[in-house]
Write an enzyme that holds these catalytic residues in place. Structure first.
Site, mmCIF file in Angstrom:
data_model
loop_
_atom_site.group_PDB
_atom_site.id
_atom_site.type_symbol
_atom_site.label_atom_id
_atom_site.label_comp_id
_atom_site.label_asym_id
_atom_site.label_seq_id
_atom_site.Cartn_x
_atom_site.Cartn_y
_atom_site.Cartn_z
ATOM 1 N N CYS A 1 40.567 54.336 26.447
ATOM 2 C CA CYS A 1 39.502 53.255 26.108
ATOM 3 C C CYS A 1 39.962 52.003 25.795
ATOM 4 C CB CYS A 1 39.097 53.784 25.064
ATOM 5 S SG CYS A 1 38.598 55.821 24.713
ATOM 6 N N ALA B 1 47.087 47.135 41.469
ATOM 7 C CA ALA B 1 48.474 47.577 41.474
ATOM 8 C C ALA B 1 48.382 48.601 40.068
ATOM 9 C CB ALA B 1 49.383 46.368 40.947
ATOM 10 N N THR C 1 50.235 43.393 44.739
ATOM 11 C CA THR C 1 49.070 42.979 45.128
ATOM 12 C C THR C 1 48.780 41.471 45.124
ATOM 13 O OG1 THR C 1 47.875 43.438 43.025
ATOM 14 C CG2 THR C 1 47.504 45.016 44.739
ATOM 15 N N ASP D 1 55.504 44.623 34.839
ATOM 16 C CA ASP D 1 54.103 43.732 35.126
ATOM 17 C C ASP D 1 54.262 42.275 35.125
ATOM 18 O OD1 ASP D 1 51.551 43.672 35.812
ATOM 19 O OD2 ASP D 1 50.670 43.662 33.658
HETATM 20 CA CA CA Z 1 49.413 43.793 36.691
#
Ligand code: CA
Length: 689
Positions: A610, A178, A243, A308
């Site tokens: 990073c 996702a 997802t 999220d």
């Molecule tokens: Ca996620």
């Protein structure tokens, strides 16, 4: 070695296993996924005699998240990089191993480590989902491949970390990605032939387009309804997310398959759905008919998600007596911080209370079933510290439900996050696409602020009463990201933790009654089984996953990766684990004449490109290289690695399409500064010892 057993797991055998606990036949032990075992030889009285019966070392050193399957006295498990092992469950002896040879550069397109949560076994076959999106059927006796299907478009950044489930001879598998601009779905394949039977998309396509392969035409109207909850057309380009990367459960009586769906992609809603809306079916539990993939109901935990907040967390089916009535419920503690009890016959909310601090919503309205969002969760205009953060109040680590105590044992994360809209965001499918400013992850320079931050991040094991919707007991641990739980009729809860301890708690009171040191962080959930009258408890050991990679908070054993292990316990056994990873010592960092502006630029670029793998503040979590400890030789090769992709075969791809040689040099200057800070801190610490 060719095995004699048939490994003939069938629907009937799984259903009967509720009362036949000797083997561990499916992911959550039974289709209800309670992770409760009626075995009780190991109990509050005898657990003091528990010791290590056998140890099997895997040959990968990243996160180990699998739940082993035990059938006909053979254990089938997986390590990082989707490698499968079949071991004698009584002795640990390896029978066979299967390596799907995942291209290592795939690691870059996996948000949360190259982990795998295990296989499914069914009628003589072992089913595996691989990091690069394949579903593979192996012969359980030999480990030889029978069939293999690519379940995703390999040109997109899909991945598989979850364990397949098998229902009615169909192998059900979802995927992840996702954060990389994909559109979520779940697919069912015929267990015998590997043919696609159906596919259900969790994010609608363009309503003007034809159905995709495997889509059920009966779902057309519900997908149109879902499309009406998205604004603008951005989501068609940026994937949308949603997802189905981990949890599922199945109720054979209702004949319903339950799937949990992931967060919105990008996280920040205006980047995918500028006009707002609920964005169905993100962050939802969905009930489907397992024969056809036909939609039955859904419950959305976080409408219009922008934090999220996946609802892919473990789901448990149980029968609970609520207000004098026996209810068929599904329980979930998704990332968003609320514990949900839902009527699984119809998807209606029964109750929801927060199991961890929540600042994005005041409560879940019992009538509408919707969360009541509040301004403290809105980061559109200004940066906000919000509870929970993107790792959630609870992540993938499975919880467990003990019908004797009536309690759910949740591995809780106490973590917040500084959310701030990234005004400069542009979609790039080769990068993390959150729409949230990643520079807020740069650790504070002020030592008191840093200490406060570290103190505020903790792990907790919570025993939750789902009927009363309240916590009954809790046990704290210094760091979050502790293992999944197992509970048994021996009145026990087993859990491994970030410091490598494997612990037994008394299930009704929470008293910590036994522990042992396994010398590497534990994130996987334990299982238990019985062979020849002896009860075993087994757990995979191997630190990794999202928190370990990015948080910049090393666990106790974080001096560099060591190979994972399967560790199996029995009463009266007394093996021990050899020493853990070596303690790293910082070489004196090379000289750098970079000025502070370049170092600051390097810090910002490091936290754009990073930190997701190498850790916030350049502090590695012990899974992959801690860049502060680079040798002189590595410094010399820095641009060949970072730009040229010299270590692509280890998962470190080249970034020459995003970083210039000057950028790479600024990042290196930042790393040298962080190395110097650490060098002096290490010396100071050794004086103080
Ligand atoms: Ca996620």
């Amino acid at each position: 070695m060719v095995l004699a057993a048939d490994f003939d797991i069938t629907q009937q055998r799984v259903i009967e296993s509720t009362n036949q606990p000797d083997q561990w036949l499916v992911h959550g032990r039974t289709y209800a996924e309670q992770r409760y075992s009626p075995l009780n030889q190991i109990n509050t009285e005898t657990v003091k005699n528990l010791g290590i019966a056998w140890v099997f070392e895997t040959d990968t050193n990243r996160g180990h998240e699998a739940t082993p399957i035990v059938v006909d006295d053979i254990m089938f498990s997986t390590s990082a990089w989707s490698i499968v092992y079949a071991n004698d469950a009584k002795t640990g002896e390896m029978i066979w191993k299967f390596d799907p040879k995942v291209p290592k550069e795939k690691a870059y397109f996996v948000c949360c480590d190259v982990v795998n949560r295990g296989v499914a076994v069914w009628q003589g076959k072992v089913f595996l989902g691989t990091i690069d999106g394949r579903l593979i059927a192996l012969d359980a006796k030999t480990g030889e491949m029978i069939w293999e299907k690519m379940t995703v478009n390999p040109s997109q950044a899909y991945s598989i970390t979850g364990a397949p489930r098998v229902v009615k001879n169909k192998v059900v598998i979802g995927n992840g990605g996702a954060e990389y601009g994909v559109r979520g779905y779940v697919s069912a394949y015929d267990a015998d032939t590997g043919d696609l039977v159906w596919r259900f998309y969790t994010v609608p396509g363009n309503p003007e387009d034809d159905l995709e392969e495997g889509e059920n035409e009966k779902n057309e109207s519900i997908m149109k309804l879902a499309a009406s909850t998205w604004g603008g057309s951005n989501w068609l380009e940026v994937g949308g997310g949603g997802t189905v990367w981990d949890s599922m459960a199945y109720d054979p009586e209702l004949d319903l398959l339950f799937i949990g769906t992931g967060n919105g992609g990008p996280w920040e809603q205006s980047r995918r759905s500028p006009d707002g809306g609920d964005n169905l079916f993100l962050s939802s539990i969905i009930a489907l008919k397992p024969d056809t993939g036909e939609y039955v109901w859904h419950y959305q935990t976080t409408p219009g998600d922008k934090w999220d907040y996946t609802a892919t967390q473990h789901m448990i089916l149980a029968e609970l007596e609520i207000d004098g009535r026996l209810r068929k419920v599904i329980m979930q503690a998704p990332k968003n911080g609320f514990f949900y009890v839902i009527d699984r016959t119809n998807g209606k909310l029964i109750s929801a209370e927060n199991y961890v601090k929540v600042t994005w919503a005041s409560h879940v309205d019992p009538d509408s079933g919707r969360p009541v969002k509040i301004e403290s969760g809105n980061y559109e205009e200004e940066l906000k510290l919000i509870f929970p953060g993107p790792l959630g109040g609870h992540n993938w680590h499975p919880m467990s439900y003990n019908p004797n105590t009536g309690l759910v044992y949740i591995p809780v994360l106490e973590m917040y996050f500084a959310y701030s809209k990234d005004e400069a965001f542009t979609f790039d499918e080769r990068l993390w696409n959150t729409g949230v400013d990643s520079k807020t992850t740069i650790p504070p320079k002020n030592i008191l602020q840093l200490a406060t931050l570290i103190k505020s991040v903790r792990g907790r094991l919570s025993a939750w009463d789902p009927v009363e919707q309240k916590e009954v007991w809790r046990n704290y641990h210094t760091l979050p990201w502790n293992g999944g739980t197992l509970t048994t009729a021996g009145n026990l809860v087993f859990q491994g933790n970030s410091d490598g301890e494997f612990v037994a708690f008394q299930a009704d009171t929470g008293k910590r009654i036994w522990s042992t040191d396994l010398k590497s962080g534990i994130i996987a959930p334990p299982i238990t089984y019985n062979i020849d009258g002896e009860q075993y408890v087994s757990v995979l050991v191997g630190w990794g996953g999202m928190f370990a990679l990015y948080a910049g908070m090393p666990a106790k054993y974080s001096g560099g990766p060591v190979n994972g292990k399967i560790v199996t316990f029995a009463l009266g056994s007394d093996l021990s684990i050899a020493d853990g990873p070596p303690v790293l010592e910082m070489p004196y960092p090379p000289e750098s004449n970079a000025d502070q502006v370049s170092i600051d630029n390097g810090e910002a670029k490091y936290h754009s490109y990073c930190f997701v793998c190498h850790g916030a503040g350049a502090v590695g979590g012990g899974v992959i290289s801690d860049l502060r400890y680079m040798s002189e030789e590595t410094h010399d090769k820095f641009s060949a690695i970072v730009l040229g992709g010299m270590y692509a075969n280890k998962g470190m791809v080249g970034f020459s399409d995003h970083l210039s040689p000057e950028d790479a040099e600024e990042i290196r200057a930042y790393l040298i500064q962080r190395a110097k800070d650490t060098y002096y801190l290490e010396r100071l610490n050794s004086f103080l010892k």
